[in-house]
Design an enzyme around this catalytic site. Structure first.
Site, PDB file in Angstrom:
ATOM      1  NE  ARG A 165      -2.730   1.118   3.533  1.00 34.30           N
ATOM      2  CZ  ARG A 165      -3.657   1.180   4.504  1.00 34.30           C
ATOM      3  NH1 ARG A 165      -4.937   1.309   4.161  1.00 34.30           N
ATOM      4  NH2 ARG A 165      -3.313   1.083   5.763  1.00 34.30           N
ATOM      5  CG  ASP A 448      -4.293   2.792  10.891  1.00 34.60           C
ATOM      6  OD1 ASP A 448      -5.264   3.524  11.199  1.00 34.60           O
ATOM      7  OD2 ASP A 448      -4.378   1.914  10.013  1.00 34.60           O
TER       8      ASP A 448
END
EC number: 2.3.3.9
Length: 528
Positions: A165, A448
């Site tokens: 990603r 996150d």
């Protein structure tokens, strides 16, 4: 180190960096920047115009100009690539050495090797993570912890498929300049991986696979597709070698799912329900619109509330209609030493994954190796020996724009406990992020950047909409937020002064008059 004309590297060059910052990779960055950089900036400007329109009373809807794409039943995405056929459980995490080894060994079918929300854009992480991926594919990676425990890849077992990603379109890379301009973090992460470890992955019988984050339109997907074509042509790869799964994690993208698949169709590997960023985007998009788009405490917004249910069911129907995988959301729970905590959390995760599997998802995410077997067990109970359930077309699903927008039907309250949790999580996360850690265990959850974005956005929305807390009767004010920040910091280990930069950064994006599009942008300016 030799660099192409027009490219300069401002970051310090560490040991083995030349294995990632190769002439071929750097040349690809130059080509991508010069051919696509201007369009990227134009698309970011288009985002700003759309947000202004929503703030002024506009709304979101399915696009009339692309109705022909949605109504054409003949097109399909490319068939699943090697290593991406069975995706019943995927693990996510940053690309440090320990996580790389643990994720690949975890028993998950795929690993989202994260250079975005679970990582930080520190220069050492940008290049070091790529080195770890290269070593992992070459099976030369190992790690010894401070206590002497060693980590290495399992020699005789199938490892998880690597899916990288890269950063979102909005994030720059200030350590690599082309023609004096900061480059795109997205294109840098993409090019460095593709031209090094990605080519080795092809030799191993799979391919360079990606998760694409934070997109807000099919035109942004078209930009990625053009980057794939340019890169494949540059490297002499057949078109379709690259595959990408798109995270539908912004509110505008939920209205363009089919168009996004269409733009990427020869490179598409499906869509993912990025639930945490999706909630952040809901707040962000309609943050000035009062009670109709006011979310309660974030931990009370489950996947079964109407607007979230509409979003996930539409995602499955859209994917399966076009022959694509539909991947479910994150189970962020981290197993604890407290068995009572584990019992409650495991039951919630099981219920969540059971709902996803029964709704037609082909797989789902976990954040910790300890959750892999539970997720695999739940999906296997539905899939059996089938690698996926793309044949489950979910033709019973008919989602309207009004259902996607029905935030007002979300039950729950705004409480001081919720406000305190947002402030504490936001500050703790930012302290870790500024120190180089992008995935942080806080209150038994893996947090996150996505959850930090929700936390600060809710504080901003509650403050600027004069919300009164249900449990105390206090109105959310700047003074209250600042007082709670000090009180929550006092509860944390260490010297409160150690949290001052994180406190200032959090307040900068949580109580300012103007809303910052992403907290990572001002935070990145504080990072060397």
């Amino acid at each position: 180190m030799q660099t192409p004309d027009g490219l300069s590297i401002t970051g310090e060059l560490g040991e083995r960096y030349e294995e990632v910052l190769t002439p071929r990779a750097l040349d690809l960055i130059v080509r991508l920047h010069r051919e696509l950089g201007g369009r990227r900036l134009e698309l970011l400007e288009a985002r700003r115009h759309r947000m202004e329109d929503l703030a002024n009373g506009g709304t979101l809807d399915f696009l009339p100009e692309t109705a022909h794409i949605r109504e054409d039943d003949s097109w399909q995405v490319a068939p699943p690539a090697p290593g991406l056929v069975d995706r019943r459980v995927e693990i996510t995490g940053p690309t440090d050495k320990k996580m790389t080894i643990n994720a690949l060994n975890s028993g998950a079918k795929a690993w989202l090797a994260d250079h975005e929300d679970a990582n930080t854009p520190q220069w050492t992480s940008v290049v070091g993570g790529q080195l770890n991926l290269l070593d992992a594919i070459n099976r030369t990676i190992d790690f010894t912890a401070e206590g002497g425990k060693t980590y290495a890849l399992k020699p005789d077992e199938e490892l998880a498929t690597i899916i990288v990603r890269p950063r979102g379109w909005h994030l720059p890379e200030k350590h690599i300049l082309v023609d004096g301009e900061a480059t795109s973090g997205s294109l840098v992460d993409f090019a460095l991986y593709l031209a090094t470890a990605g080519l080795r992955q092809i030799e191993k019988g799979q391919g360079p696979y990606f998760y694409l984050p934070k997109m807000e339109s099919h035109l942004e997907a078209r930009l990625w597709n053009d980057a794939f074509i340019l890169a494949q042509d540059f490297l002499g790869l057949p078109r379709g070698t690259i595959r990408a799964t798109v995270l539908i994690e912004t509110y505008p993208a939920a209205f363009e799912m089919e168009e996004i698949l269409y733009e990427l169709r020869e490179h598409s590997a499906g869509l993912n329900a990025g639930r945490w960023d999706y909630m952040f985007s809901v707040i962000k998009s309609f943050r000035t619109r009062g009670k109709d788009f006011l979310l309660p405490d974030r931990n009370s917004v489950t996947m079964t509330v109407p607007f979230m249910r509409a979003y996930t069911e539409l995602l499955v129907r859209t994917c399966h209609k076009r022959g694509a995988h539909a991947i479910g959301g994150m189970a962020a729970f981290i197993p604890s030493r407290d068995e009572a905590v584990n019992e409650v959390a495991f039951a919630k995760v099981r219920d969540d994954k059971t709902r996803e599997a029964n709704d037609g998802f082909d797989g789902s995410w976990v954040a910790h190796p300890g959750m892999v077997e539970l997720c695999k067990e739940v999906f296997t109970s539905v899939l059996g020996d089938r690698p996926n359930q793309i044949e489950n077309k979910r033709e019973d699903v008919h989602v309207t724009a009004a259902q996607l927008l029905d935030v007002a039907a979300t039950p729950g309250e705004v409480t001081e406990a919720g406000l305190r949790n947002n402030i504490s999580v936001g500050i703790q996360y930012l302290k870790a992020w500024l120190g180089g850690l992008g995935a942080v265990a806080i209150f038994n959850l893996m947090e996150d950047a996505a959850t930090a974005e929700i936390s600060r956005s809710q504080v901003w929305q509650w403050l600027h909409n004069d919300v009164t807390l249900a449990d105390t009767g206090h109105r959310v004010t700047r003074e209250l937020v600042e007082r709670i920040a000090d009180e929550e910091i006092a509860k944390l280990p260490g010297d409160p002064a150690d949290y001052e930069e994180a406190r200032q950064t959090f307040l900068e994006v949580a109580v300012a008059d103007e809303y910052a599009d992403f907290l990572t942008l001002p935070a990145y300016q504080r990072m060397s």
